[in-house]
Design a protein around this motif. Structure first.
Motif, PDB file in Angstrom:
ATOM      1  N   PRO A 160      34.750  50.466  36.039  1.00 50.91           N
ATOM      2  CA  PRO A 160      34.849  49.240  36.838  1.00 50.91           C
ATOM      3  C   PRO A 160      34.540  48.026  35.961  1.00 50.91           C
ATOM      4  CG  PRO A 160      33.064  50.682  37.646  1.00 50.91           C
ATOM      5  CD  PRO A 160      33.642  51.336  36.427  1.00 50.91           C
ATOM      6  N   ILE A 161      35.332  46.973  36.108  1.00 49.05           N
ATOM      7  CA  ILE A 161      35.091  45.794  35.276  1.00 49.05           C
ATOM      8  C   ILE A 161      34.874  44.526  36.100  1.00 49.05           C
ATOM      9  CG2 ILE A 161      36.245  46.659  33.204  1.00 49.05           C
ATOM     10  CD1 ILE A 161      38.740  45.153  34.041  1.00 49.05           C
ATOM     11  N   ALA A 162      35.152  44.581  37.401  1.00 53.34           N
ATOM     12  CA  ALA A 162      34.869  43.409  38.236  1.00 53.34           C
ATOM     13  C   ALA A 162      34.789  43.832  39.691  1.00 53.34           C
ATOM     14  CB  ALA A 162      35.957  42.343  38.073  1.00 53.34           C
ATOM     15  N   SER A 163      33.994  43.091  40.450  1.00 56.85           N
ATOM     16  CA  SER A 163      33.880  43.302  41.882  1.00 56.85           C
ATOM     17  C   SER A 163      33.662  41.940  42.511  1.00 56.85           C
ATOM     18  CB  SER A 163      32.704  44.246  42.163  1.00 56.85           C
ATOM     19  OG  SER A 163      32.474  44.305  43.550  1.00 56.85           O
ATOM     20  N   LEU A 164      34.684  41.426  43.191  1.00 56.96           N
ATOM     21  CA  LEU A 164      34.631  40.063  43.713  1.00 56.96           C
ATOM     22  C   LEU A 164      34.728  40.093  45.228  1.00 56.96           C
ATOM     23  CD1 LEU A 164      37.211  38.453  41.238  1.00 56.96           C
ATOM     24  CD2 LEU A 164      34.739  38.699  40.937  1.00 56.96           C
ATOM     25  N   PRO A 165      33.775  39.481  45.935  1.00 49.58           N
ATOM     26  CA  PRO A 165      33.838  39.506  47.395  1.00 49.58           C
ATOM     27  C   PRO A 165      34.969  38.635  47.931  1.00 49.58           C
ATOM     28  CG  PRO A 165      31.959  38.198  46.650  1.00 49.58           C
ATOM     29  CD  PRO A 165      32.585  38.785  45.424  1.00 49.58           C
ATOM     30  N   LEU A 166      35.680  39.155  48.935  1.00 53.79           N
ATOM     31  CA  LEU A 166      36.688  38.375  49.670  1.00 53.79           C
ATOM     32  C   LEU A 166      36.860  39.074  51.006  1.00 53.79           C
ATOM     33  CD1 LEU A 166      38.716  35.935  49.261  1.00 53.79           C
ATOM     34  CD2 LEU A 166      40.471  37.667  48.882  1.00 53.79           C
ATOM     35  N   ASN A 167      37.032  38.263  52.057  1.00 49.55           N
ATOM     36  CA  ASN A 167      37.132  38.792  53.410  1.00 49.55           C
ATOM     37  C   ASN A 167      38.446  39.562  53.610  1.00 49.55           C
ATOM     38  OD1 ASN A 167      36.780  39.188  56.112  1.00 49.55           O
ATOM     39  ND2 ASN A 167      37.070  37.046  56.698  1.00 49.55           N
ATOM     40  N   SER A 168      38.366  40.857  53.934  1.00 50.34           N
ATOM     41  CA  SER A 168      39.549  41.697  54.210  1.00 50.34           C
ATOM     42  C   SER A 168      40.705  41.439  53.238  1.00 50.34           C
ATOM     43  CB  SER A 168      40.074  41.481  55.636  1.00 50.34           C
ATOM     44  OG  SER A 168      39.214  42.038  56.568  1.00 50.34           O
ATOM     45  N   PRO A 169      40.523  41.726  51.966  1.00 47.84           N
ATOM     46  CA  PRO A 169      41.601  41.445  51.015  1.00 47.84           C
ATOM     47  C   PRO A 169      42.772  42.411  51.197  1.00 47.84           C
ATOM     48  CG  PRO A 169      39.849  42.659  49.926  1.00 47.84           C
ATOM     49  CD  PRO A 169      39.363  42.364  51.319  1.00 47.84           C
ATOM     50  N   SER A 170      43.995  41.919  50.971  1.00 44.75           N
ATOM     51  CA  SER A 170      45.156  42.826  50.975  1.00 44.75           C
ATOM     52  C   SER A 170      45.978  42.590  49.712  1.00 44.75           C
ATOM     53  CB  SER A 170      45.946  42.709  52.279  1.00 44.75           C
ATOM     54  OG  SER A 170      46.399  41.398  52.490  1.00 44.75           O
ATOM     55  N   GLY A 171      47.151  41.965  49.819  1.00 42.03           N
ATOM     56  CA  GLY A 171      48.034  41.883  48.659  1.00 42.03           C
ATOM     57  C   GLY A 171      47.450  41.083  47.497  1.00 42.03           C
ATOM     58  N   ILE A 172      47.677  41.591  46.268  1.00 41.67           N
ATOM     59  CA  ILE A 172      47.262  40.899  45.042  1.00 41.67           C
ATOM     60  C   ILE A 172      48.517  40.586  44.235  1.00 41.67           C
ATOM     61  CG2 ILE A 172      45.805  41.019  42.973  1.00 41.67           C
ATOM     62  CD1 ILE A 172      44.304  43.339  44.296  1.00 41.67           C
ATOM     63  N   PHE A 173      48.612  39.356  43.738  1.00 40.29           N
ATOM     64  CA  PHE A 173      49.850  38.930  43.088  1.00 40.29           C
ATOM     65  C   PHE A 173      49.550  38.178  41.804  1.00 40.29           C
ATOM     66  CE2 PHE A 173      50.257  39.228  47.638  1.00 40.29           C
ATOM     67  CZ  PHE A 173      51.406  39.976  47.813  1.00 40.29           C
ATOM     68  N   MET A 174      49.846  38.812  40.673  1.00 37.33           N
ATOM     69  CA  MET A 174      49.656  38.148  39.385  1.00 37.33           C
ATOM     70  C   MET A 174      50.713  37.056  39.223  1.00 37.33           C
ATOM     71  SD  MET A 174      47.208  39.682  37.567  1.00 37.33           S
ATOM     72  CE  MET A 174      46.159  41.010  38.192  1.00 37.33           C
ATOM     73  N   SER A 175      50.312  35.921  38.656  1.00 36.55           N
ATOM     74  CA  SER A 175      51.274  34.818  38.511  1.00 36.55           C
ATOM     75  C   SER A 175      52.387  35.162  37.525  1.00 36.55           C
ATOM     76  CB  SER A 175      50.559  33.546  38.062  1.00 36.55           C
ATOM     77  OG  SER A 175      50.008  33.750  36.782  1.00 36.55           O
ATOM     78  N   ALA A 176      52.178  36.216  36.719  1.00 34.60           N
ATOM     79  CA  ALA A 176      53.231  36.645  35.802  1.00 34.60           C
ATOM     80  C   ALA A 176      54.484  37.088  36.551  1.00 34.60           C
ATOM     81  CB  ALA A 176      52.726  37.794  34.927  1.00 34.60           C
ATOM     82  N   ARG A 177      54.350  37.326  37.855  1.00 30.66           N
ATOM     83  CA  ARG A 177      55.531  37.640  38.665  1.00 30.66           C
ATOM     84  C   ARG A 177      56.564  36.505  38.615  1.00 30.66           C
ATOM     85  NH1 ARG A 177      54.737  41.025  43.735  1.00 30.66           N
ATOM     86  NH2 ARG A 177      53.066  42.471  43.270  1.00 30.66           N
ATOM     87  N   ALA A 178      56.091  35.304  38.266  1.00 29.07           N
ATOM     88  CA  ALA A 178      57.011  34.162  38.181  1.00 29.07           C
ATOM     89  C   ALA A 178      58.200  34.473  37.293  1.00 29.07           C
ATOM     90  CB  ALA A 178      56.277  32.934  37.640  1.00 29.07           C
ATOM     91  N   GLY A 179      57.992  35.281  36.271  1.00 27.27           N
ATOM     92  CA  GLY A 179      59.063  35.556  35.319  1.00 27.27           C
ATOM     93  C   GLY A 179      59.807  36.855  35.565  1.00 27.27           C
ATOM     94  N   GLN A 180      59.596  37.488  36.720  1.00 19.19           N
ATOM     95  CA  GLN A 180      60.201  38.788  36.938  1.00 19.19           C
ATOM     96  C   GLN A 180      61.173  38.776  38.114  1.00 19.19           C
ATOM     97  OE1 GLN A 180      56.111  40.642  36.894  1.00 19.19           O
ATOM     98  NE2 GLN A 180      57.278  42.289  35.954  1.00 19.19           N
ATOM     99  N   THR A 181      62.364  39.296  37.891  1.00 17.45           N
ATOM    100  CA  THR A 181      63.345  39.457  38.964  1.00 17.45           C
ATOM    101  C   THR A 181      62.800  40.410  40.020  1.00 17.45           C
ATOM    102  OG1 THR A 181      65.203  39.101  37.480  1.00 17.45           O
ATOM    103  CG2 THR A 181      65.664  40.325  39.479  1.00 17.45           C
ATOM    104  N   GLY A 182      63.013  40.064  41.268  1.00 23.77           N
ATOM    105  CA  GLY A 182      62.667  40.975  42.350  1.00 23.77           C
ATOM    106  C   GLY A 182      61.223  40.931  42.791  1.00 23.77           C
ATOM    107  N   LEU A 183      60.395  40.142  42.105  1.00 25.08           N
ATOM    108  CA  LEU A 183      59.000  40.035  42.510  1.00 25.08           C
ATOM    109  C   LEU A 183      58.672  38.590  42.869  1.00 25.08           C
ATOM    110  CD1 LEU A 183      57.291  42.368  39.898  1.00 25.08           C
ATOM    111  CD2 LEU A 183      57.945  42.889  42.230  1.00 25.08           C
TER     112      LEU A 183
END
Lengths: 119, 390
Positions: B367-390
């Motif tokens: 484990p390298i990080a544990s960050l509190p957030l209320n009911s987290p679901s989808g995670i989206f890296m900004s690198a998706r900006a450069g990818q078709t279909g994401l």
């Protein structure tokens, strides 16, 4: 998932027939930790989060139908219990028997008919 | 007077740019589904740097990024479309464009945002700068007036969007290359019963819709749309009893390793392996529960799988070469989504009922990080900006 699955004879037939009121009675009288005890907070979270993955967290619908009280007027309490436990063939609504106990289905039906998510 | 004005303007500018200049490529956004918030994570420092409230009903929300990686477009369940500036942490625009929505896409040149709607069934397309609607594409069944819910909306090369119609079993292409407001629509009928989601290969050539109402998947070769939609894996599961499906699998992205594609089986505790040369089934990997996301590590050596309720406390890791399970971890209750950092040094996952976003080293599982957030679901890296279909 929510509770250990009670065997069918753990649930009095009357609980299924009498519906919500009896479920409330059960909640008030069963000792915590009994096999078919109900944890309303956990169940509400289950309804909003897991039913909500198809029906929306506000239960206003998604791939599944809206489940707000006004959208359920055509369904009796027992209809809802049976849909929850046995699903709706031909649709994406699965039978939850095995995950949701009879008493929990009863509580959920009552919750959907009368309360629904808080605004 | 003039000096005072300039100084005032400088002060205002300074107020706006209190953040140091920085890139966005190591930033990620996370949906907080129960509270209508989006968290912004700095994955280099492994910290939550902002939480943006006021985004409406975010159950089943998703995010795409602007061409420059600065703006996150958040698609809410309630039809909300919000443009979030992930550098200044401000909402740059927000509209309610429909009653009930399921996700969206940004086109190849970054000028158009398309949203898939359940209610009213169809696709609406917006200018990514202004969020003004430029096209409304109702998913009429036949000549209407009934409409279908739309699923599996993706962007494809040539400023096209491709999507599927749940109720009527169709795939449609909306081609915006000729006109920004009046796209050419191509319709493929009888593609299968109840397409529930779809994916597009990273090169943008193959669009594949998963079918809920029957076994198999529907394949469209976007190099050759004239060849129509073909069925793949038609024999999968013939005569076998399906388990109840407690959560629809997701076909986001493309879990591909070499010439193998890995997809979730519907209603079975299996991951299917497909040969991408001939689209034949070459294996079934028994797994812990019903798979929801099946995602390849960027180095393609491992495939990571999460599961539907009630097995959603577990992640299994498959060796893509041997097609066997090599690791199993239990990060917590309600693991809803996983996302790799662009080069695969981290995997982030949201653990809904523990209200935590966790990160692991995918090689050591430390484990390298544990960050509190209320009911987290989808995670989206900004690198998706450069990818078709994401």
């Amino acid at each position: 998932m929510i509770m250990p699955m009670p065997t069918p004879h753990d649930i009095p037939i009357a609980a299924i027939l009498a519906g919500g009121l009896f479920a409330l009675f059960l909640m008030g009288t069963r000792p915590a930790g009994a096999a078919d005890a109900i944890d309303p907070r956990q169940l509400e979270n289950f309804v909003l989060q897991d039913c909500g993955s198809c029906h929306g967290m506000t239960l206003k619908g998604g791939l599944g139908s809206p489940l707000t009280p006004e959208n359920l007027t055509l369904f009796s309490h027992d209809d809802l219990v049976s849909v929850i436990l046995d699903g709706r063939p031909g649709t994406a609504m699965p039978p939850w028997r095995g995950i949701v106990s009879n008493a929990e289905a009863d509580w959920i039906a009552n919750f959907l008919k009368t309360e629904g998510p808080r605004p | 007077m003039k000096t005072a004005f300039v100084l005032g303007a400088l002060a205002i500018l300074a107020g706006c740019t209190s953040l140091e200049p920085r890139g966005t490529h190591d930033l990620a956004t996370v949906i907080a589904r129960a509270s209508g918030e989006v968290g912004i994570i700095d994955t280099s420092n492994r910290e939550m740097i902002a939480v943006i409230p006021g985004l409406g009903d975010l159950s089943h929300a998703s995010i795409v990024y602007s061409r420059d990686g600065r703006y996150a477009f958040v698609f809410g369940r309630d039809g909300g479309l919000t443009k979030v500036d992930i550098l200044t942490h401000r909402i740059a625009g927000r509209i309610l464009q429909a009653g009930n929505s399921i996700g969206g896409a940004i086109n190849q040149d970054g000028s158009l945002i398309a949203v898939a709607n359940y209610e009213p069934g169809g696709v609406r397309v917006f200018d990514s700068q202004t969020l003004k609607m430029v096209a409304d594409l109702p998913a009429l069944i036949g000549h209407g007036p009934d409409r279908s819910k739309v699923v599996g909306l993706v962007d494809a090369p040539g400023n096209r969007f491709v999507y599927s119609l749940w109720d009527s079993g169709e795939i449609r292409i909306a081609d915006f290359s000729r006109s920004r407001t009046d796209p050419d629509i191509t319709v493929f009928e009888n593609i299968g019963i109840q397409p529930y989601d779809a994916l597009i290969s990273p090169d943008g050539r193959y669009y594949i819709a998963g079918l809920f109402g029957e076994d198999g998947m529907a394949l469209l070769d976007l190099w050759h749309p004239e060849r129509g939609v073909t069925r793949i894996l038609p024999d999968y599961g013939k005569g076998e009893e399906r388990l109840p499906v407690y959560k629809m699998p997701h076909l986001e992205g493309w879990a591909m390793a070499g010439d193998r594609a890995f997809v979730p089986a519907v209603g079975r505790h299996e991951v299917l392996v497909i040969d991408t040369h001939n689209w034949a089934e070459i294996g079934r990997i028994p797994v812990h529960g019903q798979p929801v996301f099946v995602m390849a590590h960027p180095d393609q050596r491992t495939i990571w799988v999460n599961f539907a309720v009630p097995d959603y406390d577990t992640i299994q890791v498959i060796d893509s070469e041997t097609m066997t399970i090599i690791h199993e971890i239990k990060p917590g209750k309600g693991v809803l989504h996983m996302e790799f950092s662009p080069r695969g040094d981290q995997i982030w996952m949201s653990v809904r009922d523990d209200n935590q976003v966790l990160a692991f080293d995918p090689y050591t599982l430390a484990p390298i990080a544990s960050l509190p957030l209320n009911s987290p679901s989808g995670i989206f890296m900004s690198a998706r900006a450069g990818q078709t279909g994401l």
